[in-house]
Design an enzyme around this catalytic site. Structure first.
Site, short mmCIF file in Angstrom:
data_model
loop_
_atom_site.label_atom_id
_atom_site.label_comp_id
_atom_site.label_asym_id
_atom_site.label_seq_id
_atom_site.Cartn_x
_atom_site.Cartn_y
_atom_site.Cartn_z
N HIS A 47 -9.06 3.84 -8.14
CA HIS A 47 -9.20 3.54 -6.84
C HIS A 47 -8.27 2.88 -6.09
O HIS A 47 -8.03 1.75 -6.33
CB HIS A 47 -10.73 2.89 -6.85
CG HIS A 47 -11.08 2.74 -5.50
ND1 HIS A 47 -11.38 1.50 -4.71
CD2 HIS A 47 -11.11 3.65 -4.39
CE1 HIS A 47 -11.74 1.52 -3.65
NE2 HIS A 47 -11.79 2.77 -3.12
N HIS A 105 -5.25 1.13 3.13
CA HIS A 105 -6.71 1.56 3.10
C HIS A 105 -7.33 0.98 4.75
O HIS A 105 -7.69 1.68 5.43
CB HIS A 105 -7.47 0.58 2.23
CG HIS A 105 -8.99 0.78 2.15
ND1 HIS A 105 -9.67 -0.14 3.17
CD2 HIS A 105 -9.91 1.60 1.85
CE1 HIS A 105 -11.06 0.16 3.12
NE2 HIS A 105 -11.06 1.15 2.35
O1 G3P Z 1 -12.48 7.46 -3.00
C1 G3P Z 1 -13.73 6.72 -2.42
C2 G3P Z 1 -13.42 5.22 -1.57
O2 G3P Z 1 -12.01 5.34 -1.60
C3 G3P Z 1 -13.99 5.38 -0.25
O3 G3P Z 1 -14.19 4.04 -0.02
O4 G3P Z 1 -13.55 2.45 1.49
O5 G3P Z 1 -12.32 2.43 -0.64
O6 G3P Z 1 -11.75 4.25 1.02
P1 G3P Z 1 -13.02 3.01 0.39
CA CA Z 2 -10.36 5.63 -0.12
#
Ligand code: G3P
Ligand code: CA
Length: 293
Positions: free
Chosen positions: A42, A84
């Site tokens: 992630h 992000h």
């Molecule tokens: O891939 C799932 C996740 O990235 C969604 O949440 O806020 O980390 O982009 P976020």
């Molecule tokens: Ca994400």
């Protein structure tokens, strides 16, 4: 939007997990894994390196993880970058470098300005000098590492046309070629955005981020191959309901769930039948799944 607490079933499902964790598969690093659940790093391996940087991609590669997730947004002068938050404050030194530019929105800065920022020191001094990558730089590194990309269009409502622009850049870099198609999934919290990607390039695999009501799944399946919910919102019944619907390419909808950072939770959601687990600690999750299988 339907929220389905998972806690009530978690204990029982841990015991059922082996039912869903069969079969040995060779991994990129030569290890053998004994289940089908994909582990996705992630924002890169973001527990070990600053998120959404090339260092985070490399950290995942060092761990033998071949799927990485990222977030794509657009600068003031129209360049695609990987970050992000919709502002630069949390993950760069923008407030020191450009103190008069609050609230430091990405869309208020040019790429040239963003490239002056340090995107590593906030995470640790050893990452000082790490920069915010362009999408092109990020894709190049993922390619060089022979990794695969779960690409999120972040806050697409702020960036009209980002779906077409992203696809154009992916095509230019060869990521839409037939032989690379299995290396790419495009996802978003915006159904409109996922729908746009599917309309523009029906051959590309897509995912909707969220937990749609079961009754609405057929509608999402018209443009998605995956339903990707927070792991706190699912249970075995929900995953089963998603899997019972065929997605945009005629195969059962997959579930990639996030953000799972501990072994017991990973084993629990794998037991529910998810296809992928998105995690900041991909080594922890991969090892927990291996041990449970
Ligand atoms: O891939 C799932 C996740 O990235 C969604 O949440 O806020 O980390 O982009 P976020
Ligand atoms: Ca994400």
């Amino acid at each position: 939007m339907q929220i389905r607490p998972a806690a009530a079933l978690t204990g029982a499902l841990i015991g059922m997990s082996a039912l869903f964790l069969p079969t040995a598969t060779a991994q990129a690093d030569g290890r053998t894994t004994h289940h089908h659940t994909v582990t996705v790093a992630h924002r890169g391996a973001s527990a070990y390196a600053p998120e959404n940087t090339l260092a985070a991609v490399d950290a995942a590669d060092d761990l033998g993880i071949d799927w990485v997730e990222n977030d794509v947004q657009r600068t003031r002068d129209g360049e695609l970058i990987v970050m992000h938050d919709t502002t630069l404050s949390r993950t760069t030194d923008v407030e020191q470098v450009f103190p008069d530019r609050a609230p430091w929105k990405i869309s208020d800065f040019t790429l040239d300005e963003i490239e002056k920022l340090d995107a590593g020191s906030w995470f640790g001094p050893e990452f000082q000098g790490e920069t915010v990558p362009t999408l092109e730089e990020y894709m190049d590194r993922v390619s060089d590492n022979h990794q695969k990309l779960l690409l999120e269009l972040k806050a697409p409502e702020l960036y009209p046309g980002i779906e077409r622009q992203t696809l154009r850049e992916l095509r230019r870099e060869g990521w839409l070629d037939h032989r690379h198609r299995r290396r790419l999934i495009i996802q978003s919290f915006s159904a409109d955005s996922v729908r746009a990607v599917h309309r523009l390039r029906p051959d590309v695999k897509t995912g909707f981020l969220g937990t749609p009501a079961v009754a609405d799944l057929p509608e999402y399946a018209e443009f998605s191959d995956q339903i990707n919910p927070s792991y706190t919102t699912i249970d075995a019944g929900y995953v089963s309901a998603v899997r019972s619907v065929d997605g945009a390419h005629g195969k059962p909808l997959e579930v990639y769930t996030w953000t799972v950072n501990d072994g017991p939770s990973a084993v629990s959601v794998a037991g529910m039948g998810v296809s992928g687990i998105i995690t900041n600690k991909p080594d922890v999750i991969r090892d927990a799944l291996d041990d449970a299988s």
